[in-house]
Enzyme design. Structure first.
Site, PDB file in Angstrom:
ATOM      1  N   TRP A   1      89.149  25.553  -8.260  1.00 50.32           N
ATOM      2  CA  TRP A   1      88.507  24.928  -7.094  1.00 50.32           C
ATOM      3  C   TRP A   1      87.172  25.617  -6.794  1.00 50.32           C
ATOM      4  CZ3 TRP A   1      86.821  26.832  -2.417  1.00 50.32           C
ATOM      5  CH2 TRP A   1      86.498  25.899  -1.442  1.00 50.32           C
ATOM      6  N   HIS A   2      87.174  26.943  -6.964  1.00 52.34           N
ATOM      7  CA  HIS A   2      85.955  27.681  -6.632  1.00 52.34           C
ATOM      8  C   HIS A   2      84.814  27.395  -7.590  1.00 52.34           C
ATOM      9  CE1 HIS A   2      88.555  29.950  -3.925  1.00 52.34           C
ATOM     10  NE2 HIS A   2      87.446  30.329  -3.321  1.00 52.34           N
ATOM     11  N   GLY A   3      85.135  27.142  -8.832  1.00 50.33           N
ATOM     12  CA  GLY A   3      84.037  26.873  -9.757  1.00 50.33           C
ATOM     13  C   GLY A   3      84.541  26.435 -11.113  1.00 50.33           C
TER      14      GLY A   3
ATOM     15  N   PHE B   1      80.318  25.691  -3.891  1.00 50.79           N
ATOM     16  CA  PHE B   1      81.622  25.146  -4.217  1.00 50.79           C
ATOM     17  C   PHE B   1      81.821  23.809  -3.531  1.00 50.79           C
ATOM     18  CE2 PHE B   1      82.397  29.884  -4.090  1.00 50.79           C
ATOM     19  CZ  PHE B   1      82.023  30.035  -5.400  1.00 50.79           C
TER      20      PHE B   1
END
Lengths: 486, 373
Positions: free
Chosen positions: A321-323, A486
């Site tokens: 999700w973050h990257g 993000f």
């Protein structure tokens, strides 16, 4: 439009004054238009993407509420697919293509899908998750479908939390957007104080640390072990000050308007284990994953091994999700692993501490646990910050490979060290000290209430101290908030 | 609400007292205008001179301008490129002067990388400052990429310069009355507004005070005094060296390869010095590296069949001291002649200039500037 810009200060002033001058029935439209303007200040055309998911989820909410049985589920799946599809195309396609191209290449095949030359829409993961929480809650029957399209759009687009959260739930936010909020002196001033604290954390602490961290992490090869350790610890505080600063500004700006957003950080580096760390760090995301992924996967109801695998899955997804990069996946995986190991070895840890004379719950034990947890978080942060997997492994393998460098702290100021003047290093260290002092107060009491109880002269001295520190010591180099990406 | 307003004013008062006047001056002069807005204004039909005094985002400004304009002919180099004007070309819209974007040899490839492969640049006029090849020049190799990408936000400019603004007010460097009382103006930045110094819409630079009053005591390089002192002390780009920085030669070779692969025709040149300055350098015997640059670069240019011109000696352009703005910046008059020479060596460039008109413009040129009609 960044929060730490002159444009935002003017925007915030105009929007807030306009909000209180308008009659209640026109306020949601005012906020919606302001939020559109705020979003379009980044890349205007991307509002169409946002508009697409808003329309889909708005209709899905109504259809889910009206439908029964399988049709309900079908509408939910359509909504989730639309949201995840947008994320997949704009955030993960390049990552997927890069990996599949490598895989196809290894198999001597040609990968046919071309890459798209697109910039990631700002805050995409945040508003997508917020939109998904709406349709899921409507599906679960916890939230009535919103009939007013504009109000629903405002729920997704509410400018203070549009680009980097907190990721709200419809039960908390939607009704607040409908209610009338009169001007309340204490509430408004508390909101402004929170914003001021957020600006301080961002421009004085985070951005000062960023200069040092960037100098090392943008080219880690050649730096001494001491530099790598200092940069890693500084990054831990940089990202905290950066994101908590953003959250404070967002929560404060919403509070001025009478809207309470959820708390996103509660002194995470005071956590005694990784599980507790995640109850204190980015709370709106942790609870999102808990409610919409961990529990549906079975949570801790299906035995310890299933619980551990669920935790690992959640953290791997959280990393992604973050990257869209393996470094984020590893970062998430490491946190999951630390958490599982922490739960698994809790008993052994207590016994070991007792054996060395540290009483459970005693100061020594708490300090040890905090430092140990902080160390684990820092190890994981290496993957989060490094520009590539190669850089991350290089940093990790060289963190303590040159113990001699720790004996000569002055070397940090020389070539091969941090590459910054002593005054910058001292400023960064002072920023961390200030951050920890603020957290120490917040850990015990409500800081705003503490300030409110002070005599007027002391209160104003505190306001001016923060105000002038921000203005004179802050860095206004236009650095984005880390979580914006993000 | 009233109590809140009063307390807010009370809180803001010290900040307003400190920053109010600098903010007003910086805002009125256009010092706080964002680079993207400047570019937008300069892409309009009316002339906008852009010359900031308190910040220097030239690299970002030139890079973004090139990306936005997508011109076919681009001049790229240091400030010694900035006298080439769009009026020298057949279709003015097809030329942009990115002079000032390069301060070291590696900036060329950074710049080209950042404008992307989709750019329509067909001809690149490459100004290779002699000191790019001087190993004694104190510049850390490879630095400066962030300057192309960085913004200089308004808050940063105010924080950094509020004290300087007060200082400049006290020393009368800022004409308070002219700035605040005179009506609205199109020029952006204090240098442009007060001294008529700045970048024109086409990216070329207009030296206001230096050419309208070249003999003024405020002109620091009057009689090339400043440049000659640099030569005698071996400082500020005039460091002494007999050897060449081979790394820089190799970098140009890589650059030419990149341009060749992208279908860009390069026309390279070493820019001229004022005759007096050139003579002083030769007589000092401390700039041996300069005569080695052209022979070292020639094989790379020949390999890709790109022309290279060496104008280090101003005699090659029949240039005189009087047409130099300072010791190492030729005027538009010098550069109009230089362009004619460049075009004679490149059919690709020749197609973009109107030789007859340029010769005529040169015939009517003033001491420094060429009148564009």
């Amino acid at each position: 439009m960044l929060f730490n810009s002159l444009e935002f200060l003017v925007f915030f002033f105009v929007v807030s004054v306009g909000y209180f001058l308008l009659p209640h029935r026109g306020r949601w439209l005012h906020l919606l238009l302001a939020s559109c303007y705020f979003y379009m200040a980044f890349i205007p055309i991307y509002i169409l993407i946002l508009g697409f998911t808003i329309v889909i989820d708005y209709l899905a909410g109504i259809l889910i509420e009206r439908a029964q049985g399988r049709r309900r589920r079908a509408f939910l799946i359509v909504s989730l697919c639309a949201n995840i599809g947008v994320l997949a195309v704009f955030k993960y396609l390049h990552f997927l293509n890069a990996n599949l191209t490598l895989l196809f290449g290894a198999l001597r095949l040609r990968y046919p899908i071309p890459d798209l030359d697109i910039i990631l829409p700002i805050g995409l993961s945040f508003h997508t998750f917020q939109a998904m929480s709406y349709t899921i809650e409507v599906y679960r029957g916890n939230q009535k479908a919103e009939r007013n399209f504009g109000l629903y759009a405002l729920y997704v687009m509410f400018y203070p939390q549009l680009v980097a959260g907190p990721i709200e739930r419809p039960q908390n936010l939607l009704h607040q957007l409908r209610e009338e909020h009169r001007f309340d002196y204490d509430r408004v001033t508390d909101g402004l104080k929170l914003m001021m604290l957020g600006f301080f954390k961002k421009v004085v602490v985070a951005d000062r640390l960023a200069a040092i961290v960037d100098a090392v992490y943008n080219q880690p090869v050649g730096h001494s072990s001491a530099s790598l350790v200092v940069a890693t610890v500084f990054f831990a505080f940089q990202i905290y000050a950066d994101f908590a600063g953003y959250s404070d500004i967002a929560i404060g700006a919403a509070q001025v308007l009478g809207i309470r957003l959820m708390v996103n950080f509660r002194q995470p580096y005071f956590a005694c284990n990784i599980a507790e760390f995640w109850q204190r760090w980015h709370i709106s995301l942790s609870t999102w994953f808990r409610d919409y992924l961990y529990i549906p996967l079975g949570g801790n109801r299906l035995g310890p091994w299933r619980r551990y695998s669920n935790l690992l899955v959640v953290f791997l997804v959280s990393g992604l999700w973050h990257g869209a990069s393996w470094t984020y996946v590893v970062w998430g995986g490491l946190n999951g692993l630390f958490l599982v190991l922490g739960v698994w070895t809790a008993g052994i840890q207590e016994q070991a501490l007792n054996a060395v004379g540290l009483r459970a719950g005693g100061r020594g034990s708490i300090l040890f646990h905090r430092l140990f947890t902080f160390g684990l978080a820092c190890l994981a942060w290496v993957f989060f910050r490094a520009r590539s997997f190669h850089d991350a492994t290089w940093v990790l393998t060289h963190l303590f490979s040159d113990p001699g460098s720790f004996a000569h702290p002055r070397q940090l100021l020389k070539p091969g060290g941090l590459g910054v003047p002593a005054i910058d290093l001292a400023g960064a260290a002072l920023g961390i000290a200030a951050l920890l002092a603020i957290d120490t107060v917040c850990e015990r009491r409500d800081m705003l209430a503490v300030v409110r109880r002070q005599p007027a002269w002391r209160r104003w001295a505190i306001y001016y101290a923060f105000g002038f520190a921000t203005v004179f010591l802050g860095r206004f180099g236009g650095a984005q908030f880390i979580y914006f990406q993000f | 609400m009233k109590r809140f307003a009063l307390k807010s004013l009370l809180f803001c008062f010290p900040f307003a007292a400190v920053f109010g006047l600098p903010l007003l001056i910086l805002r009125r002069s256009g010092e706080l205008v964002a680079v993207n807005d400047v570019i937008q204004r300069q892409m309009g039909s009316s002339p906008v001179l852009y010359g900031q005094a308190y910040s220097n985002p030239v690299k970002a400004y030139k890079l973004r301008s090139v990306k936005r304009r997508d011109s076919a002919v681009v001049a790229l180099g240091s400030s010694r490129t900035m006298q080439l004007r769009e009026g020298f070309f057949v279709d003015p819209g097809q030329f942009y002067n990115a002079g000032g974007a390069v301060s070291a040899v590696w900036d060329f490839r950074n710049f080209l990388g950042l404008i992307g492969t989709r750019s329509r640049v067909k001809v690149l006029l490459l100004c290779l400052d002699q000191w790019f090849f001087n190993p004694a020049r104190p510049v850390a190799w490879g630095t400066g990429l962030e300057e192309f990408l960085a913004d200089d936000p308004a808050l940063n400019i105010i924080q950094r310069n509020w004290l300087s603004v007060y200082r400049d007010l006290v020393s009368h460097k800022i004409d308070f009355r002219r700035l605040l009382i005179d009506g609205p103006r199109s020029d952006v930045g204090l240098n442009a507004v007060l001294h008529a110094n700045g970048f024109r819409n086409d990216g070329s630079y207009f030296y206001g005070a230096a050419i309208t009053n070249p003999d003024s005591p405020e002109n620091l390089d009057r009689g090339f005094r400043d440049t000659l002192s640099r030569i005698s002390s071996g400082t500020r780009r005039f460091e002494w060296s007999d050897v060449l920085a081979q790394k820089a030669i190799d970098e140009v070779d890589l650059l030419l390869g990149d341009c060749h692969d992208r279908g860009i025709t390069v026309v390279g040149f070493l820019p001229p010095f004022a005759p007096t300055v050139r003579r002083a350098m030769v007589e000092s015997g401390r700039y041996g590296y300069m005569s080695r640059i052209e022979p070292a670069l020639r094989p790379s240019f020949d390999r890709y069949q790109f022309p290279l011109f060496d104008f280090t000696d101003p005699a090659t352009l029949v240039a005189t001291d009087s047409e130099f703005i300072d010791g190492f910046h030729g005027s538009e008059r010098t550069y109009a002649r230089l362009l004619l020479r460049l075009a004679s060596g490149s059919p690709e460039l020749e197609r973009h200039i109107n030789r007859t008109r340029l010769v005529e413009q040169l015939a009517h040129a003033g001491r420094f500037n060429v009148e564009i009609r």
